[in-house]
Scaffold this motif. Structure first.
Motif, short mmCIF file in Angstrom:
data_model
loop_
_atom_site.label_atom_id
_atom_site.label_comp_id
_atom_site.label_asym_id
_atom_site.label_seq_id
_atom_site.Cartn_x
_atom_site.Cartn_y
_atom_site.Cartn_z
N GLY A 147 0.72 -1.22 -0.07
CA GLY A 147 -0.08 0.09 -0.06
C GLY A 147 0.67 1.22 0.10
N ASN A 148 2.22 1.30 0.24
CA ASN A 148 3.05 2.28 -0.11
C ASN A 148 3.80 2.46 -1.49
N THR A 149 3.99 3.85 -1.90
CA THR A 149 4.18 3.83 -3.34
C THR A 149 5.79 4.46 -2.95
N HIS A 150 6.61 3.86 -3.80
CA HIS A 150 7.91 4.40 -3.62
C HIS A 150 8.56 4.61 -5.08
N PRO A 151 8.93 6.01 -5.26
CA PRO A 151 9.47 6.59 -6.51
C PRO A 151 10.72 5.82 -7.12
N LEU A 152 10.70 5.57 -8.25
CA LEU A 152 11.91 4.90 -8.80
C LEU A 152 13.19 6.10 -8.98
N PRO A 153 14.39 5.72 -9.08
CA PRO A 153 15.42 6.67 -9.41
C PRO A 153 15.26 7.33 -10.77
N ALA A 154 15.65 8.48 -11.12
CA ALA A 154 15.74 9.04 -12.29
C ALA A 154 17.30 9.27 -12.88
N PRO A 155 17.30 8.67 -14.24
CA PRO A 155 16.78 8.18 -14.93
C PRO A 155 16.46 6.84 -14.56
N PHE A 156 15.40 6.28 -15.16
CA PHE A 156 14.95 4.92 -15.09
C PHE A 156 14.97 4.20 -16.56
N PHE A 157 15.49 3.11 -16.64
CA PHE A 157 15.36 2.31 -17.94
C PHE A 157 15.56 0.96 -17.79
N ILE A 158 14.84 0.25 -18.42
CA ILE A 158 14.46 -1.28 -18.39
C ILE A 158 14.90 -1.62 -19.75
N MET A 159 15.85 -2.85 -19.75
CA MET A 159 16.10 -3.56 -21.14
C MET A 159 15.69 -5.09 -20.46
N ALA A 160 14.67 -5.44 -21.40
CA ALA A 160 14.43 -7.07 -21.19
C ALA A 160 14.67 -7.61 -22.35
N THR A 161 15.23 -9.03 -22.08
CA THR A 161 15.79 -9.89 -22.86
C THR A 161 14.92 -10.91 -23.14
N GLN A 162 14.72 -11.76 -24.02
CA GLN A 162 14.07 -12.96 -24.42
C GLN A 162 14.67 -13.53 -25.76
N ASN A 163 14.62 -14.82 -25.47
CA ASN A 163 15.10 -15.87 -26.64
C ASN A 163 13.70 -16.27 -27.53
N PRO A 164 13.66 -15.56 -28.80
CA PRO A 164 12.47 -15.71 -29.65
C PRO A 164 12.22 -17.14 -30.35
N TYR A 165 13.31 -18.05 -30.20
CA TYR A 165 13.36 -19.31 -30.62
C TYR A 165 13.12 -20.49 -29.76
N GLU A 166 13.21 -20.17 -28.54
CA GLU A 166 13.13 -21.31 -27.59
C GLU A 166 11.69 -21.04 -26.63
N PHE A 167 10.69 -21.94 -26.57
CA PHE A 167 9.49 -21.58 -25.90
C PHE A 167 9.19 -22.50 -24.78
N GLU A 168 9.94 -23.65 -24.50
CA GLU A 168 9.68 -24.48 -23.49
C GLU A 168 9.83 -23.90 -22.13
N GLY A 169 8.90 -24.01 -21.53
CA GLY A 169 9.20 -23.61 -20.02
C GLY A 169 9.00 -21.99 -20.20
N THR A 170 8.23 -21.58 -20.88
CA THR A 170 8.36 -19.96 -21.16
C THR A 170 6.75 -19.61 -21.02
N CYS A 171 6.45 -18.00 -20.55
CA CYS A 171 5.41 -17.50 -20.63
C CYS A 171 5.64 -16.38 -21.61
N PRO A 172 4.77 -16.47 -22.82
CA PRO A 172 4.86 -15.19 -23.57
C PRO A 172 4.43 -14.15 -23.16
N LEU A 173 5.01 -12.87 -23.26
CA LEU A 173 4.46 -11.69 -22.81
C LEU A 173 3.21 -11.15 -23.41
#
Length: 336
Positions: A147-173
């Motif tokens: 219930g408490n909101t915590h601001p993220l630092p600035a700048p804030f940048f996310i780089m997410a990676t995924q392997n598009p050729y291997e789907f066993e045991g994955t949950c597609p976004l």
């Protein structure tokens, strides 16, 4: 045939001349470590300038982690890597409240997402519940725990990676989460000469990334992000973007077209591309450069077309050629 014309847009007087030169030196430094991906590195910085996040789809071993680490080192920013696995919990990402018996209080312990630059490695290996822990952070710039909101630092940048050729045991976004990334990029394999450079280095590549010194501060990056919002976008360019987006929603091979958020992301990325080139005004080339990385992952194709490799990018490229780019036009002042 697209006619670029000789578009002339009046430049605002407050162009920070030092910023594009410094950014390009940073890009060159990162390119000295991560060999052969100059355009992709530039697009990552364009995404950062636009205040967005990047989804990097590629096979293992092409330098995704090294790229993010080197960028973080050049910026002198806090960096955290989160390895997404099936047993990862939302609290492992955002942080959790810990009870201290001697004080009788709960104290918030920040999670790894509370950093300037975050690598969400193999994001599709986590459950949707864990994946959704990033949604608030990516969209709102803060996290809520107990219930408490915590601001993220600035700048804030996310780089997410995924392997598009291997789907066993994955949950597609889900589509809604993929749409939160301003760009989807792929590094691809290096060329022969570039791979020769990597072979000459051997194991020294990781050491090179550790030797990178900060060239830019987080405060300077935030200032540049604010300046990007002031980059001028002519009405004719806005109309061109809106026309392309509208056309994507009525194509027979497209099940779900570009959303208004996608059009806005395209404009922001075009502003950032102009800024990186030292301009405070957008030209048609900026739109063409950013269109496929920004828009391709935002459309959903019908099942028969979806299986074709690169089909989404081909659809966007086709849409761009259906309409004539803005011709010569000038206007002083004004902002996006």
């Amino acid at each position: 045939m697209l006619l670029l014309g000789s578009s002339v847009y009046s430049e605002e007087p407050n162009v920070p001349d030092w910023a594009p030169e410094l950014l390009n030196r940073v890009i060159q430094r990162v390119g000295g470590v991560v060999v052969g991906h100059r355009e992709q590195i530039s697009l990552v910085f364009i995404s950062m300038l636009a205040g967005g996040h990047v989804l990097l789809e590629d096979v293992p071993g092409v330098g995704k982690t090294m790229m993010v680490k080197t960028i973080a080192a050049c910026l002198g920013c806090d960096f955290n890597r989160i390895q997404f696995t099936y047993d990862l919990m939302p609290g492992d990402i955002t942080g959790t409240s810990v009870y201290y018996p001697h004080t009788g209080e709960f104290v918030f312990r920040p999670g790894p997402v509370m950093s300037n630059i975050v690598l969400a490695d193999e994001i599709n290996r986590a459950t949707p519940r864990a994946q959704s822990a990033l949604l608030e952070a990516m969209e709102e710039g803060h996290v809520t725990v107990d219930g408490n909101t915590h601001p993220l630092p600035a700048p804030f940048f996310i780089m997410a990676t995924q392997n598009p050729y291997e789907f066993e045991g994955t949950c597609p976004l889900p589509e809604a989460q993929v749409d939160r990334f301003i760009m989807r990029l792929s590094l691809g394999y290096p060329g022969i000469e570039e791979e020769m450079v990597l072979l000459e280095r051997g194991l020294d590549g990781a050491r090179l990334s550790q030797q990178v010194k900060p060239m830019l501060t987080g405060t300077e990056m935030v200032s540049m992000q604010q300046a990007v919002r002031r980059v001028y976008v002519d009405e004719s360019i806005k109309r061109y973007m809106a026309t392309v987006a509208d056309a994507s929603r009525s194509r027979e091979d497209v099940a779900l077209g570009i959303s208004p958020r996608g059009t806005l992301a395209w404009m922001r990325a075009s502003q950032a591309a102009a800024f990186l080139d030292g301009r405070m005004y957008v030209i048609p080339d900026d739109c063409l450069r950013t269109a496929v990385p920004v828009l391709a992952h935002r459309i959903q194709l019908h099942r028969g077309v979806r299986s074709v490799a690169g089909a989404q990018g081909q659809v966007i490229a086709s849409l761009l050629t259906q309409f004539e780019l803005p011709r010569q036009r000038s206007r002083r002042g004004g902002r996006a």
